[in-house]
Design a protein around this motif. Structure first.
Motif, PDB file in Angstrom:
ATOM      1  N   SER A   1       0.880  -1.178   0.000  1.00 13.74           N
ATOM      2  CA  SER A   1       0.000   0.000   0.000  1.00 13.74           C
ATOM      3  C   SER A   1       0.916   1.225   0.000  1.00 13.74           C
ATOM      4  O   SER A   1       2.138   1.105  -0.153  1.00 13.74           O
ATOM      5  CB  SER A   1      -0.887   0.028   1.254  1.00 13.74           C
ATOM      6  OG  SER A   1      -0.125   0.419   2.398  1.00 13.74           O
ATOM      7  N   ARG A   2       0.328   2.385   0.199  1.00  9.61           N
ATOM      8  CA  ARG A   2       1.143   3.600   0.346  1.00  9.61           C
ATOM      9  C   ARG A   2       1.111   4.112   1.790  1.00  9.61           C
ATOM     10  O   ARG A   2       1.545   5.206   2.078  1.00  9.61           O
ATOM     11  CB  ARG A   2       0.655   4.672  -0.638  1.00  9.61           C
ATOM     12  CG  ARG A   2       0.867   4.275  -2.102  1.00  9.61           C
ATOM     13  CD  ARG A   2       0.738   5.443  -3.043  1.00  9.61           C
ATOM     14  NE  ARG A   2      -0.604   5.996  -3.066  1.00  9.61           N
ATOM     15  CZ  ARG A   2      -0.926   7.207  -2.610  1.00  9.61           C
ATOM     16  NH1 ARG A   2      -0.015   7.993  -2.091  1.00  9.61           N
ATOM     17  NH2 ARG A   2      -2.173   7.634  -2.670  1.00  9.61           N
ATOM     18  N   TYR A   3       0.538   3.316   2.701  1.00 12.53           N
ATOM     19  CA  TYR A   3       0.484   3.707   4.118  1.00 12.53           C
ATOM     20  C   TYR A   3       1.828   3.412   4.787  1.00 12.53           C
ATOM     21  O   TYR A   3       2.184   2.255   5.003  1.00 12.53           O
ATOM     22  CB  TYR A   3      -0.622   2.949   4.854  1.00 12.53           C
ATOM     23  CG  TYR A   3      -2.013   3.404   4.502  1.00 12.53           C
ATOM     24  CD1 TYR A   3      -2.509   4.619   4.975  1.00 12.53           C
ATOM     25  CD2 TYR A   3      -2.842   2.621   3.698  1.00 12.53           C
ATOM     26  CE1 TYR A   3      -3.786   5.044   4.659  1.00 12.53           C
ATOM     27  CE2 TYR A   3      -4.127   3.034   3.377  1.00 12.53           C
ATOM     28  CZ  TYR A   3      -4.590   4.255   3.865  1.00 12.53           C
ATOM     29  OH  TYR A   3      -5.857   4.659   3.550  1.00 12.53           O
ATOM     30  N   ALA A   4       2.552   4.473   5.116  1.00 13.90           N
ATOM     31  CA  ALA A   4       3.906   4.330   5.656  1.00 13.90           C
ATOM     32  C   ALA A   4       3.955   4.683   7.144  1.00 13.90           C
ATOM     33  O   ALA A   4       3.351   5.678   7.570  1.00 13.90           O
ATOM     34  CB  ALA A   4       4.847   5.264   4.898  1.00 13.90           C
ATOM     35  N   ALA A   5       4.668   3.870   7.918  1.00 12.28           N
ATOM     36  CA  ALA A   5       4.888   4.181   9.344  1.00 12.28           C
ATOM     37  C   ALA A   5       5.798   5.403   9.416  1.00 12.28           C
ATOM     38  O   ALA A   5       6.868   5.428   8.800  1.00 12.28           O
ATOM     39  CB  ALA A   5       5.531   2.991  10.039  1.00 12.28           C
ATOM     40  N   ILE A   6       5.369   6.428  10.160  1.00 15.88           N
ATOM     41  CA  ILE A   6       6.149   7.675  10.167  1.00 15.88           C
ATOM     42  C   ILE A   6       6.745   7.997  11.538  1.00 15.88           C
ATOM     43  O   ILE A   6       6.888   9.160  11.920  1.00 15.88           O
ATOM     44  CB  ILE A   6       5.326   8.867   9.630  1.00 15.88           C
ATOM     45  CG1 ILE A   6       4.004   9.014  10.405  1.00 15.88           C
ATOM     46  CG2 ILE A   6       5.081   8.730   8.138  1.00 15.88           C
ATOM     47  CD1 ILE A   6       3.380  10.386  10.222  1.00 15.88           C
ATOM     48  N   GLY A   7       7.073   6.962  12.288  1.00 12.52           N
ATOM     49  CA  GLY A   7       7.836   7.204  13.514  1.00 12.52           C
ATOM     50  C   GLY A   7       7.018   7.557  14.741  1.00 12.52           C
ATOM     51  O   GLY A   7       7.553   8.131  15.699  1.00 12.52           O
ATOM     52  N   ARG A   8       5.731   7.220  14.756  1.00 17.52           N
ATOM     53  CA  ARG A   8       4.908   7.388  15.958  1.00 17.52           C
ATOM     54  C   ARG A   8       4.083   6.106  16.130  1.00 17.52           C
ATOM     55  O   ARG A   8       3.421   5.671  15.187  1.00 17.52           O
ATOM     56  CB  ARG A   8       3.934   8.565  15.827  1.00 17.52           C
ATOM     57  CG  ARG A   8       4.583   9.919  15.762  1.00 17.52           C
ATOM     58  CD  ARG A   8       5.258  10.321  17.078  1.00 17.52           C
ATOM     59  NE  ARG A   8       5.781  11.667  16.967  1.00 17.52           N
ATOM     60  CZ  ARG A   8       6.914  11.982  16.356  1.00 17.52           C
ATOM     61  NH1 ARG A   8       7.665  11.049  15.803  1.00 17.52           N
ATOM     62  NH2 ARG A   8       7.305  13.240  16.301  1.00 17.52           N
ATOM     63  N   TYR A   9       4.122   5.560  17.331  1.00 18.77           N
ATOM     64  CA  TYR A   9       3.446   4.294  17.599  1.00 18.77           C
ATOM     65  C   TYR A   9       2.794   4.371  18.973  1.00 18.77           C
ATOM     66  O   TYR A   9       3.300   5.067  19.852  1.00 18.77           O
ATOM     67  CB  TYR A   9       4.458   3.140  17.666  1.00 18.77           C
ATOM     68  CG  TYR A   9       5.413   3.046  16.478  1.00 18.77           C
ATOM     69  CD1 TYR A   9       5.254   2.052  15.516  1.00 18.77           C
ATOM     70  CD2 TYR A   9       6.484   3.926  16.341  1.00 18.77           C
ATOM     71  CE1 TYR A   9       6.134   1.946  14.441  1.00 18.77           C
ATOM     72  CE2 TYR A   9       7.365   3.830  15.270  1.00 18.77           C
ATOM     73  CZ  TYR A   9       7.187   2.847  14.320  1.00 18.77           C
ATOM     74  OH  TYR A   9       8.052   2.753  13.259  1.00 18.77           O
ATOM     75  N   VAL A  10       1.711   3.627  19.173  1.00 18.82           N
ATOM     76  CA  VAL A  10       1.298   3.287  20.536  1.00 18.82           C
ATOM     77  C   VAL A  10       1.699   1.827  20.703  1.00 18.82           C
ATOM     78  O   VAL A  10       1.250   0.966  19.934  1.00 18.82           O
ATOM     79  CB  VAL A  10      -0.228   3.416  20.756  1.00 18.82           C
ATOM     80  CG1 VAL A  10      -0.578   2.959  22.175  1.00 18.82           C
ATOM     81  CG2 VAL A  10      -0.694   4.843  20.526  1.00 18.82           C
ATOM     82  N   LEU A  11       2.574   1.580  21.665  1.00 21.99           N
ATOM     83  CA  LEU A  11       2.987   0.198  21.916  1.00 21.99           C
ATOM     84  C   LEU A  11       2.312  -0.286  23.193  1.00 21.99           C
ATOM     85  O   LEU A  11       2.140   0.484  24.147  1.00 21.99           O
ATOM     86  CB  LEU A  11       4.512   0.104  22.050  1.00 21.99           C
ATOM     87  CG  LEU A  11       5.319   0.522  20.817  1.00 21.99           C
ATOM     88  CD1 LEU A  11       6.819   0.351  21.071  1.00 21.99           C
ATOM     89  CD2 LEU A  11       4.909  -0.271  19.574  1.00 21.99           C
ATOM     90  N   THR A  12       1.912  -1.542  23.196  1.00 23.44           N
ATOM     91  CA  THR A  12       1.303  -2.142  24.387  1.00 23.44           C
ATOM     92  C   THR A  12       2.376  -3.014  25.055  1.00 23.44           C
ATOM     93  O   THR A  12       3.328  -3.449  24.396  1.00 23.44           O
ATOM     94  CB  THR A  12       0.075  -2.981  23.986  1.00 23.44           C
ATOM     95  OG1 THR A  12       0.460  -3.888  22.954  1.00 23.44           O
ATOM     96  CG2 THR A  12      -1.044  -2.090  23.467  1.00 23.44           C
ATOM     97  N   PRO A  13       2.235  -3.274  26.367  1.00 20.28           N
ATOM     98  CA  PRO A  13       3.305  -3.985  27.082  1.00 20.28           C
ATOM     99  C   PRO A  13       3.637  -5.359  26.480  1.00 20.28           C
ATOM    100  O   PRO A  13       4.756  -5.848  26.645  1.00 20.28           O
ATOM    101  CB  PRO A  13       2.751  -4.152  28.498  1.00 20.28           C
ATOM    102  CG  PRO A  13       1.662  -3.171  28.626  1.00 20.28           C
ATOM    103  CD  PRO A  13       1.136  -2.866  27.275  1.00 20.28           C
TER     104      PRO A  13
END
Ligand code: G1P
Length: 287
Positions: free
Chosen positions: A197-209
């Protein structure tokens, strides 16, 4: 588990080779946009998102980051006669508690995040890359926190990029899309061809434990433990979605990205914009 996110982690391990030779002495996260380090803007974005505890993971040669954020009483004393400068310095750390961790050996993004395990405990947290700057009406961190409050799961902050740029990013393979929510069935790290796709991760995440257990299961490849591999394992279990962030993102680890940020910021600053706009016009017109 709580849906209110209070903590953020910023890994600052990378060497910043694209900014050599400057980054031989100055961490890339401290390179300024005009007069304020990139990382300071990122911390402000997190605070605007409701984050009040921040953990910065330093690597070798990154002590300048700590020097920037830790109050310096000697300097403050020297500047006692300049209250406005003093105020600027004191504002750096006013609204959040900032702590520091150390990744002793650069062993990849997954390994870096492991350093934050004790700090985050059993809470979800924002992870922000130290060289991705996002300018938006609503702070990117707040957009992610709001998405998480609606749908508690691991969230990848994404934006659509031109197909020619997909090779630079983690690209999401969408299962279904509902407005800004993109449910994932896979993710490919920096695809050389056929991006899903064209959906790129741009360096912001919510991470769960849960991410910590997943990182522990990731095999080390070429001396590195990849965060993307751990996220990928959670995607396969249906525990991840992407959220399309509103805003303008600058890749501050890239020369062109840093240059555009400087120009855009200057054109918004009351003390610079008129003079700078005039200058740019004269350059464009060849005068
Ligand atoms: C990292 C991630 C990548 C993401 C990118 C955003 O790559 O691995 O998935 O798209 O950040 O900046 P890096 O910039 O560390 O090469």
């Amino acid at each position: 588990m709580t849906t209110r996110i209070r903590k953020a982690v910023i890994p600052c391990g990378g060497m910043g080779t694209r900014f050599f030779p400057a980054t031989k002495a100055i961490p890339k996260e401290i390179m300024p946009v005009i007069d304020t380090p990139v990382l300071s803007h990122i911390v402000d974005e997190l605070i605007a998102g409701g984050i009040d505890q921040i953990y910065i993971i330093l690597g070798e040669g990154k002590q300048a980051i700590k020097e920037y954020f830790v109050p310096n009483p000697r300097l403050e004393k020297q500047l006692a006669h300049k209250p406005e400068v003093l105020e600027t310095l004191r504002n750096i750390t006013k609204n959040a508690e900032i702590r520091f961790g150390l990744q002793k050996v650069p062993r990849g993004s997954g390994d870096a995040i492991m350093c934050a395990r004790e700090f985050t405990g059993d809470e979800p947290f924002i992870m922000a890359n130290g060289d991705d700057l996002i300018v938006s009406d609503v702070s990117a961190a707040k957009q992610l926190c709001d998405a998480y409050a609606k749908q508690p799961a691991l969230v990848l902050g994404v934006q659509q990029v031109p197909e020619t740029e997909t090779y630079k990013y983690g690209i999401v393979d969408p299962k279904s899309i509902d407005g800004r929510f993109v449910w994932c069935k896979g993710m490919v790290e920096k695809p050389k061809q056929n991006p899903p796709s064209r959906y790129a991760a741009i360096g912001r995440y919510v991470l769960t434990p849960e991410i910590y257990e997943r990182i522990e299961q990731v095999p080390e490849v070429n001396g590195e433990v990849s965060l993307t591999d751990a996220i990928y394992a959670m995607i396969k279990d249906g525990k991840v979605y992407a959220y399309e962030l509103e805003g303008r993102r600058y890749d501050m680890g890239d020369k062109f990205g840093a240059l555009t940020a400087t120009v855009d910021f200057a054109l918004k600053r009351p003390d610079l914009k008129d003079k700078f706009a005039e200058y740019l016009k004269s350059v464009v017109n060849g005068k």
